[in-house]
Design a protein around this motif. Structure first.
Motif, mmCIF file in Angstrom:
data_model
loop_
_atom_site.group_PDB
_atom_site.id
_atom_site.type_symbol
_atom_site.label_atom_id
_atom_site.label_comp_id
_atom_site.label_asym_id
_atom_site.label_seq_id
_atom_site.Cartn_x
_atom_site.Cartn_y
_atom_site.Cartn_z
ATOM 1 N N LYS A 146 -20.761 -2.239 -27.389
ATOM 2 C CA LYS A 146 -19.735 -3.026 -26.717
ATOM 3 C C LYS A 146 -19.177 -4.107 -27.640
ATOM 4 C CE LYS A 146 -21.270 -2.277 -21.980
ATOM 5 N NZ LYS A 146 -21.769 -2.896 -20.758
ATOM 6 N N GLN A 194 -15.302 -4.390 -28.752
ATOM 7 C CA GLN A 194 -14.518 -5.631 -28.634
ATOM 8 C C GLN A 194 -13.839 -5.983 -29.952
ATOM 9 O OE1 GLN A 194 -17.004 -8.799 -27.180
ATOM 10 N NE2 GLN A 194 -16.251 -8.549 -25.087
ATOM 11 N N GLN A 212 -10.893 -3.652 -30.496
ATOM 12 C CA GLN A 212 -9.772 -3.975 -29.618
ATOM 13 C C GLN A 212 -9.081 -5.272 -30.034
ATOM 14 O OE1 GLN A 212 -11.466 -3.926 -25.692
ATOM 15 N NE2 GLN A 212 -11.249 -1.695 -25.479
ATOM 16 N N GLN A 225 -20.613 -12.795 -23.519
ATOM 17 C CA GLN A 225 -20.291 -11.621 -24.321
ATOM 18 C C GLN A 225 -21.322 -10.540 -24.049
ATOM 19 O OE1 GLN A 225 -20.425 -12.483 -28.462
ATOM 20 N NE2 GLN A 225 -22.559 -13.069 -28.475
#
Length: 194
Positions: A175, A179, A182, A169
């Motif tokens: 980020k 994630q 999303q 990850q």
């Protein structure tokens, strides 16, 4: 720009370009040695002038074009940078460099060739040598550019490079947030009471 200058994608790109450039240098040198008019460099005589030789002619021109080609290949980088041909000043400078280097390779006046200490490859008898060297140079550009624009950004190649990293990850906070956004099918959350 990439998230890290030491990322797998950047390192893979550099390594591939180093292999390509080395291969084309070696190929051009091998082609030079295969010609019957080629006279090898005299390394046994310490007083011999070893600068003005056929080897330097090939290495100089192939290397000069490789600098130009790599500048073109590395100048792209979606989504942050536009392709090199959209930067008109950069394109003008690259065009001038390419034209002047080809001019020096094909029709250099004696004083200019002497200034660069370039040997005189018999021009009128061996145009084929220059044409094949030009074909190698253009092939080098095409392969370098295609590698950077089509092969490395390919999702399968990127997936393979990510698997090589073995990174589970991202470590950057933004980020991780991206994630989670999303992964949430209800994003953005809209409050119907307002």
């Amino acid at each position: 720009p990439p998230g890290s200058l030491s990322g797998v994608h950047v390192i893979a790109s550099l390594c591939i370009q180093i292999v390509l450039q080395s291969g084309f240098q070696a190929g051009a040198y091998s082609y030079l040695e295969s010609n019957d008019w080629y006279v090898p460099l005299n390394v046994t005589d310490p007083n011999a002038d070893n600068i003005n030789c056929s080897e330097n002619f090939v290495v100089f021109f192939v290397g000069a074009f490789q600098y130009i080609w790599v500048a073109m290949a590395f100048s792209q980088g979606k989504p942050y940078r536009l392709p090199f041909y959209t930067n008109y000043l950069f394109l003008l400078v690259l065009s001038l460099l390419v034209l002047s280097t080809f001019g020096l390779m094909y029709v250099a006046p004696y004083k200019l060739a002497n200034f660069f200490q370039l040997t005189s490859i018999p021009a009128y008898e061996h145009w084929t040598f220059r044409y094949i060297l030009t074909a190698l140079i253009v092939s080098n550009f095409l392969l370098s550019y295609v590698t950077e624009v089509l092969i490395l950004p390919n999702k399968h190649v990127m997936g393979f490079l990510r698997r090589l990293r073995r990174k589970k990850q991202p470590k950057n906070r933004y980020k991780l947030v991206e994630q989670s956004i999303q992964a949430d099918p209800g994003w953005p959350h809209i409050d119907s009471k307002r």
